[in-house]
Design a protein around this motif. Structure first.
Motif, short mmCIF file in Angstrom:
data_model
loop_
_atom_site.label_atom_id
_atom_site.label_comp_id
_atom_site.label_asym_id
_atom_site.label_seq_id
_atom_site.Cartn_x
_atom_site.Cartn_y
_atom_site.Cartn_z
N GLY A 47 0.81 -1.22 0.00
CA GLY A 47 0.00 0.00 0.00
C GLY A 47 0.84 1.27 0.00
N PRO A 48 0.27 2.40 0.42
CA PRO A 48 1.00 3.67 0.42
C PRO A 48 2.26 3.61 1.28
CG PRO A 48 -1.35 4.03 0.77
CD PRO A 48 -1.13 2.55 0.87
N THR A 49 3.24 4.42 0.92
CA THR A 49 4.49 4.48 1.67
C THR A 49 4.78 5.91 2.10
OG1 THR A 49 5.83 4.80 -0.32
CG2 THR A 49 5.44 2.52 0.38
N PHE A 50 5.77 6.05 2.98
CA PHE A 50 6.26 7.38 3.37
C PHE A 50 7.76 7.27 3.60
CE2 PHE A 50 5.64 5.29 7.40
CZ PHE A 50 6.57 5.83 8.28
N SER A 51 8.40 8.41 3.67
CA SER A 51 9.84 8.47 3.88
C SER A 51 10.13 8.83 5.33
CB SER A 51 10.47 9.51 2.94
OG SER A 51 11.85 9.56 3.12
N GLN A 52 10.96 8.02 5.98
CA GLN A 52 11.29 8.20 7.39
C GLN A 52 12.74 8.68 7.52
OE1 GLN A 52 10.95 4.63 9.85
NE2 GLN A 52 10.30 5.91 11.57
N ARG A 53 12.94 9.83 8.14
CA ARG A 53 14.25 10.44 8.26
C ARG A 53 15.04 9.81 9.42
NH1 ARG A 53 15.52 15.56 6.78
NH2 ARG A 53 14.56 14.84 4.83
N ALA A 54 16.32 9.57 9.17
CA ALA A 54 17.24 9.08 10.20
C ALA A 54 18.58 9.77 10.03
CB ALA A 54 17.39 7.56 10.12
N TYR A 55 19.35 9.83 11.11
CA TYR A 55 20.68 10.40 11.06
C TYR A 55 21.69 9.39 11.60
CZ TYR A 55 18.41 14.81 10.01
OH TYR A 55 17.66 15.78 9.40
N LEU A 56 22.71 9.13 10.82
CA LEU A 56 23.74 8.15 11.15
C LEU A 56 25.05 8.86 11.43
CD1 LEU A 56 25.00 5.26 11.23
CD2 LEU A 56 25.25 5.44 8.74
N SER A 57 25.57 8.68 12.65
CA SER A 57 26.91 9.15 12.99
C SER A 57 27.84 7.95 12.99
CB SER A 57 26.91 9.83 14.36
OG SER A 57 26.09 10.99 14.33
N HIS A 58 28.87 8.00 12.15
CA HIS A 58 29.68 6.82 11.85
C HIS A 58 31.10 6.94 12.39
CE1 HIS A 58 31.50 3.57 9.41
NE2 HIS A 58 32.49 4.43 9.19
N VAL A 59 31.54 5.86 13.05
CA VAL A 59 32.95 5.73 13.45
C VAL A 59 33.59 4.60 12.65
CG1 VAL A 59 34.58 5.43 15.35
CG2 VAL A 59 32.35 6.48 15.79
N SER A 60 33.02 3.41 12.80
CA SER A 60 33.56 2.23 12.10
C SER A 60 32.48 1.16 12.07
CB SER A 60 34.79 1.69 12.83
OG SER A 60 35.15 0.41 12.33
N GLU A 61 32.35 0.49 10.93
CA GLU A 61 31.34 -0.56 10.83
C GLU A 61 31.64 -1.76 11.71
OE1 GLU A 61 31.92 -2.98 6.90
OE2 GLU A 61 32.47 -0.90 6.55
N SER A 62 32.87 -1.87 12.19
CA SER A 62 33.22 -2.99 13.08
C SER A 62 32.85 -2.71 14.52
CB SER A 62 34.72 -3.29 12.98
OG SER A 62 35.49 -2.18 13.43
N LEU A 63 32.51 -1.45 14.85
CA LEU A 63 32.14 -1.10 16.22
C LEU A 63 30.64 -1.29 16.43
CD1 LEU A 63 34.26 2.11 16.87
CD2 LEU A 63 34.56 -0.15 17.89
N PRO A 64 30.18 -1.33 17.71
CA PRO A 64 28.74 -1.45 17.97
C PRO A 64 27.96 -0.24 17.44
CG PRO A 64 30.00 -2.00 19.92
CD PRO A 64 30.97 -1.42 18.94
N MET A 65 26.66 -0.43 17.31
CA MET A 65 25.73 0.62 16.92
C MET A 65 24.81 0.92 18.10
SD MET A 65 24.46 2.71 14.64
CE MET A 65 24.92 2.13 12.99
N VAL A 66 24.76 2.19 18.50
CA VAL A 66 23.73 2.63 19.44
C VAL A 66 22.53 3.07 18.62
CG1 VAL A 66 23.08 4.33 21.18
CG2 VAL A 66 25.33 3.24 21.28
N PHE A 67 21.45 2.32 18.75
CA PHE A 67 20.24 2.54 17.96
C PHE A 67 19.28 3.39 18.78
CE2 PHE A 67 16.01 0.70 16.53
CZ PHE A 67 15.96 1.45 15.37
N ALA A 68 18.89 4.54 18.24
CA ALA A 68 18.11 5.52 18.99
C ALA A 68 16.84 5.90 18.24
CB ALA A 68 18.96 6.76 19.25
N PRO A 69 15.83 5.02 18.25
CA PRO A 69 14.55 5.40 17.64
C PRO A 69 13.84 6.42 18.52
CG PRO A 69 14.35 3.26 18.69
CD PRO A 69 15.79 3.67 18.82
#
Length: 358
Positions: free
Chosen positions: A48-70
């Motif tokens: 059905g219909p879709t929308f665009s959801q904005r997010a901001y990614l602050s990057h150090v290294s893909e091998s490090l953990p991710m703090v996920f902040a919804p």
């Protein structure tokens, strides 16, 4: 896969449904990105219909953990989380559905609930794990704390741990458990000073209205509500805001000799009066809908002010620009269902509460 080769910006854009733009990083991060992620309005009908959801990614290294902040609200390039700063990890902040930068073209309010938002966040985690394959920790504050718990409830395997700061779980549209607690805060003298200020403001209500409206003009904010009910509402909320924020000294409460302007400026500082401006009421519409249908809000009691209250309560549909025929039916089973699950199955969760915030 295309998201496994090339520069990080190319890899992010190679993820299906993700549009990435590199932006100026904050807080010492080497790189940062604005992401717009395509989501279905109704996850039960992905076609059905879709929308665009904005997010901001602050990057150090893909091998490090991710703090996920919804977030429970909106986000900005400056959005972050305490844990990401402490641990020096990647951080991903996500705008909540139906807030600015995550609004469908048509606001069909029936699809704003905790399950739909948890599905949004599950989709985001699933997509970004194509690149960030390390540990994920979700974290949020207040309504953001609620949001990470809702996500944990419906998709417990998405993250390795959850840290929820001051996350209130309310059981009704107007939860009555807050005022008995508030009435124990501070000394009897401080509580009396708070009540005296509220009564003083209400007694001067008619003479304060010009300064009240002028305050919005001075802040370059548009204000189209009826001023008398809005001022009365701000005064009633003063006690709650004084203790929730806990940044004002009793000596700062204006006394009997205070001018009207001093009363208004103090009231504005404590109650965050700018939230009554048109711009902020539009921003908070989604929160109000959620509060009235599923996540609740605190009930305020004001027996000590009752004899001075003269204004009729305004219709929330008019204040926040909802359709006049929109019904707010509270889903009483939602939050108790989440709480029961958290108590029985909610592993690797830290709940942080503190001091006087109700």
């Amino acid at each position: 896969e295309p998201w496994e080769r090339g520069d990080l910006l190319q890899r992010l854009n190679a993820i299906p449904g993700v549009n990435a733009v590199e932006i100026q990083p904050h807080y010492g991060y080497p790189r940062a990105f604005q992401l717009d992620i395509t989501q279905p309005v109704n996850h039960r009908d992905p076609s059905g219909p879709t929308f665009s959801q904005r997010a901001y990614l602050s990057h150090v290294s893909e091998s490090l953990p991710m703090v996920f902040a919804p977030s429970g609200y909106g986000t900005s390039p400056q959005s972050g989380q305490e844990l990401a700063g402490i641990l020096q990890t990647n951080c991903l902040s996500v705008t909540h559905r139906y807030f600015p930068d995550a609004r469908p073209a048509i606001l069909d309010w029936q699809y704003l609930d905790i399950w739909q938002s948890a599905e949004d966040h599950h989709q985001v985690v699933t997509l970004l794990k194509k690149i960030y394959k390390g540990q994920w920790v979700s974290s949020g504050v207040s309504k953001g704390g609620e949001t990470v718990l809702f996500h944990k409830r419906f998709h417990p395997q998405d993250v390795d741990a959850t840290v929820a700061y001051v996350a209130p779980l309310l059981f009704s549209a107007e939860d009555p458990r807050f005022m008995p607690y508030l009435r124990t805060r501070g000394t009897p003298e401080v509580r009396a000073a708070i009540t005296d200020f509220q009564r003083r403001a209400l007694e001067r209500n008619a003479t304060l209205l010009d300064d009240f409206e002028d305050w919005f003009t001075q802040q370059n904010l548009s204000f189209s509500l009826a001023p008398a009910p809005a001022l009365e509402s701000a005064v009633v909320s003063y006690q709650w805001n004084f203790w929730q924020r806990n940044v004002f000294e009793p000596s700062q409460i204006p006394g009997p000799q205070a001018t009207n302007q001093e009363i208004i400026h103090h009231l504005a500082a404590v109650t965050r009066m700018h939230f009554d401006a048109d711009e902020y009421r539009d921003y908070f519409r989604a929160y109000i809908y959620q509060a009235l249908t599923e996540i609740g809000m605190p009930s305020l009691e004001f027996a000590e002010l009752e004899d001075l209250l003269t204004e009729e309560e305004e219709d929330v549909r008019e204040i926040y620009g909802f359709p006049p025929d929109l019904e707010f039916e509270y889903q009483h089973e939602s939050i108790p269902g989440v709480l029961t699950w958290l108590q029985q199955y909610g592993h690797r969760i830290i709940y942080i509460y503190g001091e006087v915030d109700p």
